[in-house]
Design an enzyme around this catalytic site. Structure first.
Site, PDB file in Angstrom:
ATOM      1  N   ASP A   1       0.822  -1.214   0.000  1.00  0.00           N
ATOM      2  CA  ASP A   1       0.000   0.000   0.000  1.00  0.00           C
ATOM      3  C   ASP A   1       0.852   1.258   0.000  1.00  0.00           C
ATOM      4  O   ASP A   1       2.015   1.220   0.385  1.00  0.00           O
ATOM      5  CB  ASP A   1      -0.897   0.018   1.239  1.00  0.00           C
ATOM      6  CG  ASP A   1      -2.298  -0.453   0.913  1.00  0.00           C
ATOM      7  OD1 ASP A   1      -2.520  -0.920  -0.216  1.00  0.00           O
ATOM      8  OD2 ASP A   1      -3.169  -0.362   1.798  1.00  0.00           O
TER       9      ASP A   1
ATOM     10  N   LYS B   1      -1.694   5.052  -4.255  1.00  0.00           N
ATOM     11  CA  LYS B   1      -2.139   6.136  -5.138  1.00  0.00           C
ATOM     12  C   LYS B   1      -1.451   7.461  -4.848  1.00  0.00           C
ATOM     13  O   LYS B   1      -1.964   8.519  -5.184  1.00  0.00           O
ATOM     14  CB  LYS B   1      -3.640   6.303  -5.007  1.00  0.00           C
ATOM     15  CG  LYS B   1      -4.086   6.624  -3.598  1.00  0.00           C
ATOM     16  CD  LYS B   1      -5.576   6.870  -3.536  1.00  0.00           C
ATOM     17  CE  LYS B   1      -5.980   6.983  -2.078  1.00  0.00           C
ATOM     18  NZ  LYS B   1      -7.389   6.891  -1.841  1.00  0.00           N
TER      19      LYS B   1
ATOM     20  N   MET C   1      -7.675  10.642   8.221  1.00  0.00           N
ATOM     21  CA  MET C   1      -8.185  11.134   6.932  1.00  0.00           C
ATOM     22  C   MET C   1      -9.071  12.369   7.104  1.00  0.00           C
ATOM     23  O   MET C   1     -10.097  12.499   6.443  1.00  0.00           O
ATOM     24  CB  MET C   1      -8.988  10.027   6.214  1.00  0.00           C
ATOM     25  CG  MET C   1      -8.142   8.819   5.875  1.00  0.00           C
ATOM     26  SD  MET C   1      -9.087   7.436   5.240  1.00  0.00           S
ATOM     27  CE  MET C   1      -9.602   6.623   6.746  1.00  0.00           C
TER      28      MET C   1
HETATM   29  N1  SAH Z   1      -4.408   1.423   8.652  1.00  0.00           N
HETATM   30  C1  SAH Z   1      -3.813   2.730   8.858  1.00  0.00           C
HETATM   31  C2  SAH Z   1      -4.763   3.848   8.491  1.00  0.00           C
HETATM   32  C3  SAH Z   1      -5.130   3.873   7.010  1.00  0.00           C
HETATM   33  S1  SAH Z   1      -6.187   5.196   6.604  1.00  0.00           S
HETATM   34  C4  SAH Z   1      -3.334   2.837  10.311  1.00  0.00           C
HETATM   35  O1  SAH Z   1      -3.648   1.982  11.121  1.00  0.00           O
HETATM   36  O2  SAH Z   1      -2.614   3.787  10.616  1.00  0.00           O
HETATM   37  C5  SAH Z   1      -5.015   6.420   6.084  1.00  0.00           C
HETATM   38  C6  SAH Z   1      -4.905   7.529   7.115  1.00  0.00           C
HETATM   39  O3  SAH Z   1      -4.122   7.094   8.217  1.00  0.00           O
HETATM   40  C7  SAH Z   1      -4.200   8.779   6.626  1.00  0.00           C
HETATM   41  O4  SAH Z   1      -5.040   9.611   5.871  1.00  0.00           O
HETATM   42  C8  SAH Z   1      -3.812   9.421   7.938  1.00  0.00           C
HETATM   43  O5  SAH Z   1      -4.919  10.016   8.559  1.00  0.00           O
HETATM   44  C9  SAH Z   1      -3.430   8.197   8.751  1.00  0.00           C
HETATM   45  N2  SAH Z   1      -1.981   7.918   8.689  1.00  0.00           N
HETATM   46  C10 SAH Z   1      -1.378   6.823   8.192  1.00  0.00           C
HETATM   47  N3  SAH Z   1      -0.038   6.882   8.384  1.00  0.00           N
HETATM   48  C11 SAH Z   1       0.193   8.052   9.034  1.00  0.00           C
HETATM   49  C12 SAH Z   1       1.353   8.680   9.546  1.00  0.00           C
HETATM   50  N4  SAH Z   1       2.575   8.131   9.447  1.00  0.00           N
HETATM   51  N5  SAH Z   1       1.215   9.871  10.175  1.00  0.00           N
HETATM   52  C13 SAH Z   1       0.011  10.446  10.335  1.00  0.00           C
HETATM   53  N6  SAH Z   1      -1.121   9.894   9.868  1.00  0.00           N
HETATM   54  C14 SAH Z   1      -1.035   8.710   9.234  1.00  0.00           C
END
Ligand code: SAH
Length: 260
Positions: free
Chosen positions: A39, A61, A178
């Site tokens: 991903d 993406k 998000m």
């Molecule tokens: N499964 C992921 C979340 C996926 S949805 C998890 O558990 O973290 C994608 C969202 O996750 C992004 O839009 C953001 O809000 C958050 N996100 C993912 N990685 C991040 C990071 N390193 N720092 C801040 N937000 C993050």
């Protein structure tokens, strides 16, 4: 009689970005994968555990490109497993927190494929831990709420005034994933149930070398994101557990860093 399925599938949480936050189980799964589907929020550094012979497919993406349709990813996973491959599906954070991991497991199971799931540290948790803030500090919170700021197509998305009321009445720390593109809407909704001066932190690229964050108050959330140029991927955290961090930031000009 059905022929037994030769391959297997492991759904792996790659954590928030810092490759050292991978679990040992995740490292083992990556090392034994023959096919990796990766991903966009996964740090490429975790791929150094992969075998040089493994086939690596990026399905994200970022950078304005179109994401690979979910149905195509599902098909690819299923056909590779049926061909005898060990497919590792690498997802950012934890695969079951806003990661569509649940849908993927259902689709694989429907195709008769058993899936092993390996937890990852979700970005919301990493974002605050990296700043030394406990999500459940008992003086300030008795729970945590993980919310998406993004509405499903055709759906309205969260009812922010109701969310705010619950968080206020029950002393709950709110983590919004998000949420940056709808921050004005989220702020307006939350202000209907939470005090204007409720502490907020916004953390971009949590746990990565390029992590940035700002602390603010709820009534200034949208402006802070805009003025500080903080955008996706970002966690918006709201609640009294952040108050001491806000006070510390006011006193000191030193940037608070996450663990190296
Ligand atoms: N499964 C992921 C979340 C996926 S949805 C998890 O558990 O973290 C994608 C969202 O996750 C992004 O839009 C953001 O809000 C958050 N996100 C993912 N990685 C991040 C990071 N390193 N720092 C801040 N937000 C993050």
């Amino acid at each position: 009689m059905n022929t037994p399925i030769k391959g297997r599938c492991t759904l792996v949480g790659a954590g928030p970005g810092d490759p050292e936050l991978l679990t040992l189980k995740a490292v083992k799964a990556i090392a034994s994968a023959t096919v990796l589907l990766v991903d966009d929020l996964v740090n490429d550094a975790v791929l150094e555990h992969a075998s040089p012979k493994a086939r690596i497919v990026h399905v994200g993406k970022r950078g304005g490109c179109k994401s690979t349709p979910q149905a195509f990813i599902d098909k690819l996973m299923i056909s590779a497993v049926l061909e005898g491959e060990h497919v590792v599906r690498l997802k950012g954070g934890d695969p079951f927190i806003f990661g569509r991991g649940g849908e993927e497991v259902e689709n694989l199971r429907q195709a008769g494929i058993d899936v092993v799931v390996v937890n990852g540290i979700t970005s919301g948790q990493a974002a605050l831990t990296g700043l030394g803030v406990s999500l459940t500090h008992r003086d300030h919170a008795q729970g945590v709420l993980f919310m998406t700021g993004h509405a499903q197509p055709g759906a309205q998305g969260p009812d922010w005034p109701s969310v705010a009321q619950v968080c206020h009445q029950q002393r709950i720390t709110l983590l919004i994933y998000m949420g940056t593109s709808r921050s004005a809407h989220i702020q307006a909704g939350l202000l209907q149930g939470l005090p204007a001066k409720t502490s907020v932190a916004v953390v971009q690229n949590a746990s990565r070398h390029d992590q940035r964050y700002a602390v603010t108050t709820l009534d200034a959330l949208h402006n802070t994101l805009h003025n500080e140029g903080i955008g996706s991927p970002c966690i918006i955290a709201v609640g009294d557990v952040l108050t001491s961090l806000c006070a510390l930031k006011e006193k000191s000009s030193l940037p608070l860093r996450c663990a190296a």
